[in-house]
Design a protein around this motif. Structure first.
Motif, PDB file in Angstrom:
ATOM      1  N   LEU A  97       0.870  -1.450   0.215  1.00 20.34           N
ATOM      2  CA  LEU A  97      -0.240  -0.299  -0.083  1.00 20.34           C
ATOM      3  C   LEU A  97       0.995   1.297  -0.544  1.00 20.34           C
ATOM      4  CD1 LEU A  97      -2.763  -1.008   2.378  1.00 20.34           C
ATOM      5  CD2 LEU A  97      -2.505  -1.446   0.159  1.00 20.34           C
ATOM      6  N   ASP A  98       2.301   1.076  -0.118  1.00 16.37           N
ATOM      7  CA  ASP A  98       2.609   2.026   0.192  1.00 16.37           C
ATOM      8  C   ASP A  98       3.111   2.743  -1.644  1.00 16.37           C
ATOM      9  OD1 ASP A  98       4.893   4.407   0.314  1.00 16.37           O
ATOM     10  OD2 ASP A  98       6.938   2.543   1.245  1.00 16.37           O
ATOM     11  N   LEU A  99       2.166   3.564  -1.881  1.00 15.26           N
ATOM     12  CA  LEU A  99       1.693   4.131  -3.239  1.00 15.26           C
ATOM     13  C   LEU A  99       3.092   5.573  -3.774  1.00 15.26           C
ATOM     14  CD1 LEU A  99      -2.123   4.432  -3.750  1.00 15.26           C
ATOM     15  CD2 LEU A  99      -0.742   2.989  -4.381  1.00 15.26           C
ATOM     16  N   ILE A 100       3.207   6.271  -2.681  1.00 18.11           N
ATOM     17  CA  ILE A 100       4.910   6.623  -2.986  1.00 18.11           C
ATOM     18  C   ILE A 100       5.700   6.023  -3.330  1.00 18.11           C
ATOM     19  CG2 ILE A 100       5.978   8.347  -1.603  1.00 18.11           C
ATOM     20  CD1 ILE A 100       4.059   8.927  -0.334  1.00 18.11           C
ATOM     21  N   ALA A 101       6.370   4.726  -2.927  1.00 17.20           N
ATOM     22  CA  ALA A 101       7.105   4.138  -2.679  1.00 17.20           C
ATOM     23  C   ALA A 101       7.609   3.646  -4.351  1.00 17.20           C
ATOM     24  CB  ALA A 101       7.548   2.780  -2.005  1.00 17.20           C
ATOM     25  N   ILE A 102       6.230   2.558  -4.959  1.00 21.09           N
ATOM     26  CA  ILE A 102       5.754   2.533  -6.102  1.00 21.09           C
ATOM     27  C   ILE A 102       5.969   3.371  -7.381  1.00 21.09           C
ATOM     28  CG2 ILE A 102       4.215   0.899  -7.271  1.00 21.09           C
ATOM     29  CD1 ILE A 102       3.316   0.102  -4.758  1.00 21.09           C
ATOM     30  N   ASP A 103       5.239   4.595  -7.003  1.00 25.79           N
ATOM     31  CA  ASP A 103       5.471   5.398  -7.839  1.00 25.79           C
ATOM     32  C   ASP A 103       7.180   6.065  -8.512  1.00 25.79           C
ATOM     33  OD1 ASP A 103       2.830   5.727  -8.084  1.00 25.79           O
ATOM     34  OD2 ASP A 103       2.152   7.703  -7.145  1.00 25.79           O
ATOM     35  N   ASP A 104       7.900   6.018  -6.942  1.00 23.00           N
ATOM     36  CA  ASP A 104       9.230   6.369  -6.914  1.00 23.00           C
ATOM     37  C   ASP A 104       9.566   5.367  -8.310  1.00 23.00           C
ATOM     38  OD1 ASP A 104      11.542   7.528  -6.978  1.00 23.00           O
ATOM     39  OD2 ASP A 104      12.049   7.156  -4.640  1.00 23.00           O
ATOM     40  N   ILE A 105       9.903   3.738  -8.115  1.00 24.78           N
ATOM     41  CA  ILE A 105       9.986   2.744  -8.942  1.00 24.78           C
ATOM     42  C   ILE A 105      10.292   2.990 -10.031  1.00 24.78           C
ATOM     43  CG2 ILE A 105      10.607   0.333  -8.869  1.00 24.78           C
ATOM     44  CD1 ILE A 105      11.675   1.275  -6.991  1.00 24.78           C
ATOM     45  N   ARG A 106       8.826   3.467  -9.957  1.00 29.22           N
ATOM     46  CA  ARG A 106       7.767   3.613 -11.350  1.00 29.22           C
ATOM     47  C   ARG A 106       9.173   5.046 -12.218  1.00 29.22           C
ATOM     48  NH1 ARG A 106       2.978   4.007 -10.321  1.00 29.22           N
ATOM     49  NH2 ARG A 106       2.060   2.429 -10.551  1.00 29.22           N
ATOM     50  N   LEU A 107       8.941   6.255 -11.508  1.00 34.71           N
ATOM     51  CA  LEU A 107       9.478   7.366 -12.709  1.00 34.71           C
ATOM     52  C   LEU A 107      11.151   7.351 -12.685  1.00 34.71           C
ATOM     53  CD1 LEU A 107       8.488  10.039  -9.907  1.00 34.71           C
ATOM     54  CD2 LEU A 107       7.138   9.335 -12.658  1.00 34.71           C
ATOM     55  N   GLN A 108      11.845   6.079 -11.532  1.00 35.18           N
ATOM     56  CA  GLN A 108      12.871   5.916 -11.646  1.00 35.18           C
ATOM     57  C   GLN A 108      12.893   4.612 -13.217  1.00 35.18           C
ATOM     58  OE1 GLN A 108      15.813   6.711  -9.802  1.00 35.18           O
ATOM     59  NE2 GLN A 108      16.784   6.057 -11.305  1.00 35.18           N
TER      60      GLN A 108
END
Length: 546
Positions: A97-108
């Motif tokens: 549920l840590d969407l910020i972390a998942i978005d960070d990986i997606r952007l990276q």
């Protein structure tokens, strides 16, 4: 879902909600309070969110996949890339549920992210395994690299050896190791971790790395790097993931070089309460009664690594309030306690347990804690302090509670002084706890039933761990204490003054209802906390072998 599954009670949920820290998720609170395991939590998340559970121990991950996510990002979010398919990257996370972390990986990465759940411990071990391989160190260790170039590379501020030592510390903390052993052999350097009381080899390095690694450790602990013929002791302060750790360092010259052992102390962890030390109900009542007395000496006995210091600190935490002057003399001071005056032994300047204790008694104390009674002088001063209105807590290295009486007399303390001063004796051991993730009920064997009946312990079934990734396939995870608590009553005092034998005092204690280590251990086996094998391995008695 946890309540419906019988994993927690509503009372435990209410307590977790009360103790939930700012920004902490409820699942993490329940794990911190030891109400559930992380494996049980991710299983519930899997059922709730329909996200697959991933085991990382048996999975091989390609280097190309790990290169997509930098180590800093993986460590920051506790996310491990495990596979990719076209433009989709599969990652393992402890918090889907840590969407910020998942978005960070997606952007990276610029890829679509597909998520699976794994325990935080598995993720951190896997990150260490795949990211911490220091290729520059491998290059330096090659035989064709000139020695001068090798030494220059090792002495840089970003030296590979510095990163390697930090990685070992990270790995030790993630595996809950209590000690790190650097063992020099003839042609290799072995690094071993002590986890749940057992040593296991973590890694083996070539001999050529030994000198630079041990030098690095001595520099970190502020030891003399030019002295390799005498033992030395030092300390390292280390902060990891916003938690403060204290590493006690000890060196010892051996045939193949200096052996270094490092004790890992989590100084940011709250001190244990008496209720969480594993005392049985009767033992806890008796021990609390000892602590309520205004004077007398209480001795905690057991071998090295049996949890004596934890019991002492929990006792001081229980006794600590503004109406009491509490002073300790320790070697070393393991944990700093607010409101308590702690003195560090320093034999180089003449500050020993005995001299420190003499000075403490001139400081108007109510309660005195002596880290360890090592000699006759310290024993006599501690006993006389308890006779003059002070409550004294200390430790002694003996195999049982009652044998500490014999030990004090053998040290030259008069029996009448021992009898008059001693309030109570506690012996304890640490045994491995059955893994809660793989523990399964089993019938009691015939030999076990004979042992339980001999100690008058009712048992229906026992629980053994079958071995899983959470416990490193040992069937055990974590440890708990077993105790024997012996109050010194008038009958025992007369026996001490009459110089009764140890066996006579043991018989008297049994008649008085004292629960000895073996019985206390078997009661914990019957409660499903540990196994019969663990108790017999730890408690060596005649009855255990009959």
């Amino acid at each position: 879902m946890l309540i419906e599954g019988g994993l927690i009670t509503t009372d435990q949920l209410d307590e977790a909600l009360e103790q939930k820290r700012k920004g902490e998720k409820l699942g993490d609170t329940l794990i911190r309070l030891n109400y559930i395991t992380e494996t049980q939590l991710i299983q519930s998340l899997h059922e709730q969110l329909d996200v697959p559970v991933i085991s990382l121990y048996s999975r091989e991950i390609k280097v190309a996949v790990t290169k997509l996510v930098p180590k800093v990002i993986a460590q920051k979010h506790d996310i491990m890339p495990i596979d990719m398919d076209g433009n989709t990257l599969f990652v393992a996370t402890a918090d889907p549920l840590d969407l910020i972390a998942i978005d960070d990986i997606r952007l990276q990465t610029g890829m679509n992210i597909d998520v699976g759940i794994a325990t935080r411990e598995q993720i951190r071990k896997t990150i260490s395994r795949y990211y911490e391989m220091d290729h520059s160190l491998v290059e330096i260790l090659k035989d064709d690299v000139p020695e001068l170039e090798r030494q220059e590379a090792m002495n840089r501020e970003d030296a590979p050896i510095i990163r390697l030592v930090n990685q070992l510390f990270l790995s030790a903390i993630d595996q809950r190791a209590s000690d790190i052993h650097f063992d020099p052999h003839e042609n290799q350097l072995h690094v071993r971790f002590r986890v749940d009381g057992d040593l296991r080899t973590e890694t083996i390095y070539p001999k050529k790395i030994q000198s630079v690694m041990l030098t690095r450790l001595k520099v970190m602990s502020d030891l003399d790097i030019t002295e390799s013929r005498l033992p030395q002791d030092g300390r390292i302060k280390y902060t990891l993931r916003n938690r403060a750790y204290d590493f006690r360092v000890s060196t010892l010259p051996t045939m193949y070089g200096e052996k270094i052992v490092i004790r890992v102390l989590d100084s940011s962890q709250g001190l244990t309460d008496l209720t969480k030390l594993g005392f049985g109900k009767q033992n806890e009542l008796v021990y609390r009664d000892m602590l309520k007395r205004p004077n007398g000496i209480i001795l905690i006995t057991g071998p090295t690594g049996s949890g004596k210091s934890s019991t002492l600190y929990a006792s001081l935490k229980e006794l600590n309030d503004e109406t009491k002057n509490i002073i300790t003399v320790e070697d070393p001071v393991e944990y700093q306690l607010d409101g308590i005056n702690q003195v560090q032994v320093n034999t180089k300047v003449g500050l020993t347990f005995a001299s420190g204790l003499r000075s403490i008694l001139r400081q108007d104390p109510n309660i005195v804690m002596v880290g360890e009674i090592r000699d006759t002088e310290t024993a006599e001063i501690a006993i006389r302090a308890s006779l003059t209105g002070h409550l004294v807590l200390s430790t002694l290295h003996t195999n049982s509670a009652i044998s500490s009486i014999t030990r004090l007399v053998d040290m030259g303390v008069e029996p009448f002084l021992v009898a008059a001063s001693t309030s109570g004796l506690v012996a304890q051991r640490l045994v491995r706890r059955v893994c809660r993730d793989c523990g399964q009920e089993e019938p009691v064997s015939k030999r076990e039933r004979i042992l339980f009946e001999a100690e008058d312990v009712p048992v229906e079934h026992i629980i053994r761990g079958s071995g899983c990734a959470s416990c490193n396939f040992t069937g055990y995870r974590g440890r708990l204490a077993i105790h024997e608590v012996v109050p010194i009553d008038e009958g025992m005092r007369r026996m001490i003054m009459n110089q009764a034998t140890e066996s006579e005092m043991v018989d008297y204690a049994k008649q008085s209802g004292v629960t000895f280590l073996l019985k206390d251990g078997l009661e914990k086996v019957a409660a499903g906390l540990t196994t019969t094998e663990e108790i017999l391995r730890t408690v060596i008695t005649e009855s255990a072998y009959d």
